[in-house]
Design an enzyme around this catalytic site. Structure first.
Site, mmCIF file in Angstrom:
data_model
loop_
_atom_site.group_PDB
_atom_site.id
_atom_site.type_symbol
_atom_site.label_atom_id
_atom_site.label_comp_id
_atom_site.label_asym_id
_atom_site.label_seq_id
_atom_site.Cartn_x
_atom_site.Cartn_y
_atom_site.Cartn_z
ATOM 1 N N HIS A 40 1.613 2.947 -3.343
ATOM 2 C CA HIS A 40 0.557 3.639 -4.085
ATOM 3 C C HIS A 40 0.788 5.144 -4.169
ATOM 4 O O HIS A 40 0.593 5.763 -5.212
ATOM 5 C CB HIS A 40 -0.793 3.404 -3.408
ATOM 6 C CG HIS A 40 -1.547 2.228 -3.936
ATOM 7 N ND1 HIS A 40 -2.020 2.151 -5.224
ATOM 8 C CD2 HIS A 40 -1.907 1.060 -3.341
ATOM 9 C CE1 HIS A 40 -2.643 1.001 -5.394
ATOM 10 N NE2 HIS A 40 -2.591 0.322 -4.270
ATOM 11 N N ASP A 43 -7.552 -6.579 -3.946
ATOM 12 C CA ASP A 43 -7.431 -5.616 -5.043
ATOM 13 C C ASP A 43 -7.853 -6.214 -6.373
ATOM 14 O O ASP A 43 -8.332 -5.498 -7.264
ATOM 15 C CB ASP A 43 -5.983 -5.125 -5.165
ATOM 16 C CG ASP A 43 -5.617 -4.125 -4.081
ATOM 17 O OD1 ASP A 43 -6.539 -3.566 -3.456
ATOM 18 O OD2 ASP A 43 -4.407 -3.902 -3.870
ATOM 19 N N HIS A 61 -51.135 20.092 8.282
ATOM 20 C CA HIS A 61 -50.983 18.643 8.287
ATOM 21 C C HIS A 61 -52.169 17.981 9.006
ATOM 22 O O HIS A 61 -52.730 16.990 8.528
ATOM 23 C CB HIS A 61 -49.679 18.247 8.998
ATOM 24 C CG HIS A 61 -48.449 18.462 8.178
ATOM 25 N ND1 HIS A 61 -48.084 19.682 7.673
ATOM 26 C CD2 HIS A 61 -47.483 17.580 7.774
ATOM 27 C CE1 HIS A 61 -46.951 19.566 7.001
ATOM 28 N NE2 HIS A 61 -46.568 18.294 7.051
ATOM 29 N N GLU A 105 -8.692 1.605 5.596
ATOM 30 C CA GLU A 105 -9.305 1.159 4.338
ATOM 31 C C GLU A 105 -9.217 -0.361 4.241
ATOM 32 O O GLU A 105 -10.200 -1.043 3.970
ATOM 33 C CB GLU A 105 -8.576 1.816 3.173
ATOM 34 C CG GLU A 105 -9.035 1.368 1.803
ATOM 35 C CD GLU A 105 -8.163 1.927 0.691
ATOM 36 O OE1 GLU A 105 -8.592 1.865 -0.477
ATOM 37 O OE2 GLU A 105 -7.042 2.413 0.978
ATOM 38 N N HIS A 106 -8.016 -0.907 4.436
ATOM 39 C CA HIS A 106 -7.790 -2.351 4.436
ATOM 40 C C HIS A 106 -7.297 -2.755 5.821
ATOM 41 O O HIS A 106 -6.396 -2.122 6.364
ATOM 42 C CB HIS A 106 -6.720 -2.758 3.422
ATOM 43 C CG HIS A 106 -6.934 -2.197 2.048
ATOM 44 N ND1 HIS A 106 -6.296 -1.046 1.603
ATOM 45 C CD2 HIS A 106 -7.702 -2.628 1.021
ATOM 46 C CE1 HIS A 106 -6.667 -0.799 0.353
ATOM 47 N NE2 HIS A 106 -7.521 -1.744 -0.016
ATOM 48 N N GLN A 143 0.821 -1.214 0.000
ATOM 49 C CA GLN A 143 0.000 0.000 0.000
ATOM 50 C C GLN A 143 0.848 1.254 0.000
ATOM 51 O O GLN A 143 0.480 2.272 -0.596
ATOM 52 C CB GLN A 143 -0.933 -0.002 1.213
ATOM 53 C CG GLN A 143 -1.933 -1.142 1.199
ATOM 54 C CD GLN A 143 -2.696 -1.223 -0.113
ATOM 55 O OE1 GLN A 143 -3.474 -0.336 -0.442
ATOM 56 N NE2 GLN A 143 -2.464 -2.273 -0.879
#
Length: 442
Positions: A257, A356, A415, A322-323, A254
């Protein structure tokens, strides 16, 4: 790689320092200007920005169907097989997410229900630049198609040598209906507002850089979006049974990235912590994207040594990664302790890259701590739900006093009257008496 051994309270406060911001005021202004230009100038703006930012002078924005077919046919057999296996796994998982309409008829005189309707047109943003992402195409397009979306449109940055065949081939395999070679903020603006060539969509999904994320935030309301994606991140919970070589490789998977990516290991083993830190440094030496990964490891990543497994999970739930890899003995036993994570990977042989590409669950996931309140992309993101009901006069009469009470409590006399007028015999007007109908209420 930094190693911390601090009390839980101090580590909880430290986590916020490692959360990446997704935008700033300068970028906000730049993005707003580009979107406004796209709205005003349409295709001309898309061509101008493609030449300015991508160095590509375009004549046709749309990629022809023949080019998609040719690209898919040109792929090596092994690559075609990999895409097919990924597609099958992704579809098998996401088919279980398909939402159903329903009708509740349990009470006589009452019908209630929900109608599930697919979105008409969806836009998929697929990043370009230094890497091609066919997996993102599959992850975005296949759930949309399973949901019943009628038209899936893909945008991706133009390339000087043409868009990679793997990208176009994946689009063909996933059932994408149209591909446009437009990227960046201008592509998001085109999808949100439409141009002469690109029709406006109902929703935009897919990851992108900070400019794309900011653009998605700005057009939200004009269209729906999946999420504001930040830099990629991984959190790993591991004990002494874990392999430090595997852990280091997973952290770097990761970190490579983005320079702003987060890679975090939390363990109760000091021996493991130092072994992983040493192994990360060793593996960095031969990593092709070493410069990117090293910055992420040194500036945004850390290892934390905690006193107990309970503290490890408390801290990781604050990270909300995230992971999340759980590399503890009997990993499944700990799922009940997971509160905040985009996607969870259990055990030594469930490495994050499996998710992934091939695992099946979606890889478009909440980042930057947003897993506290967000979910992965799924079939449910491509439908809308409409509630409906029908009550008989008798059933409405049972509820009428309660409705009137609540309405007047909220100061909404109209109403209350809307309900009560249906039971006021002096105002019971037949629609067949035109004179009375015209005169009533005026």
């Amino acid at each position: 790689m930094k190693i911390y051994r601090e009390p839980l309270a101090k580590m909880l406060s430290l986590v916020n320092q490692y959360t990446a911001a997704t935008t700033d005021l300068v970028i906000e202004q730049q993005v707003r200007q580009i979107i406004e230009t796209v709205i005003a100038k349409g295709d001309a703006a898309l061509r101008d920005y493609s030449e300015k930012f991508d160095g590509v002078k375009l004549t046709d924005l749309k990629v022809s169907e023949e080019a998609l077919v040719e690209a898919y046919n040109s792929l090596e057999p092994a690559l075609k097989e990999a895409l097919e296996v990924a597609k099958n796994n992704i579809e098998a998982f996401h088919k279980r997410q398909i939402d159903q309409s329903f009708i509740d008829l349990d009470t006589p005189g009452i019908m209630r229900g929900q109608k599930v309707t697919p979105l008409k047109r969806v836009g998929i943003y697929v990043p370009g630049g230094t890497a091609a992402y066919p997996s993102t195409i599959l992850m975005c397009a296949l759930p949309a198609k399973l949901a019943g979306v009628k038209e899936v449109i893909m945008v991706t940055p133009p390339q000087k040598d043409g868009i990679a065949p793997i990208v176009l081939g994946a689009a063909k395999l996933a059932g994408v209906d149209a591909v446009y070679q437009v990227g960046g903020v201008q592509a998001v603006g085109a999808l949100a507002y439409g141009t002469e060539s690109i029709p406006k969509v109902d929703k935009i999904v897919g990851p992108g850089n900070i400019y794309v994320a900011t653009a998605k935030r700005q057009v939200f309301g004009q269209v729906s979006i999946d999420m504001i994606a930040g830099p990629s991140e991984i959190g790993i919970l591991a004990d002494e049974t874990a392999n430090p070589i595997h852990l280091a490789a997973d952290l770097l998977s990761q970190a490579e990235h983005d320079k702003r990516a987060r890679a975090i290991l939390i363990t109760d083993s000091e021996v493991l912590a130092h072994a992983v830190a040493d192994e990360v440094e060793r593996q960095l030496q031969t990593l092709p994207r070493q410069d990117i990964a090293r910055t992420a490891i040194e500036e945004r990543s850390f290892i934390a040594i905690m006193d107990s497994v309970a503290d490890m999970f408390t801290l990781m739930n604050e990270v909300a990664p995230e992971h999340l890899e759980i590399q503890l003995a009997n990993a499944m036993n700990y799922m009940s302790l997971v509160e905040n994570a985009g996607s969870v990977f259990l055990g030594s042989y469930t490495a994050e890259p499996l998710g992934d590409y091939m695992g099946g669950p979606n890889h478009v996931l909440p980042t930057s701590g947003t897993a506290r309140f967000s979910s992965p992309l799924g079939v449910y993101d491509f439908v809308k739900r409409t509630a409906f009901m029908q009550f008989s006069k008798e059933r409405l009469a049972e509820l009428a006093p309660h409705i009137a009470t609540l309405a007047r409590t909220e100061g909404l006399e109209g109403h209350a009257r809307s309900i009560e007028v249906r039971f006021d015999q002096t105002k019971d007007v037949s629609v067949t008496d035109e004179a009375e109908v015209v005169g009533y209420g005026h």
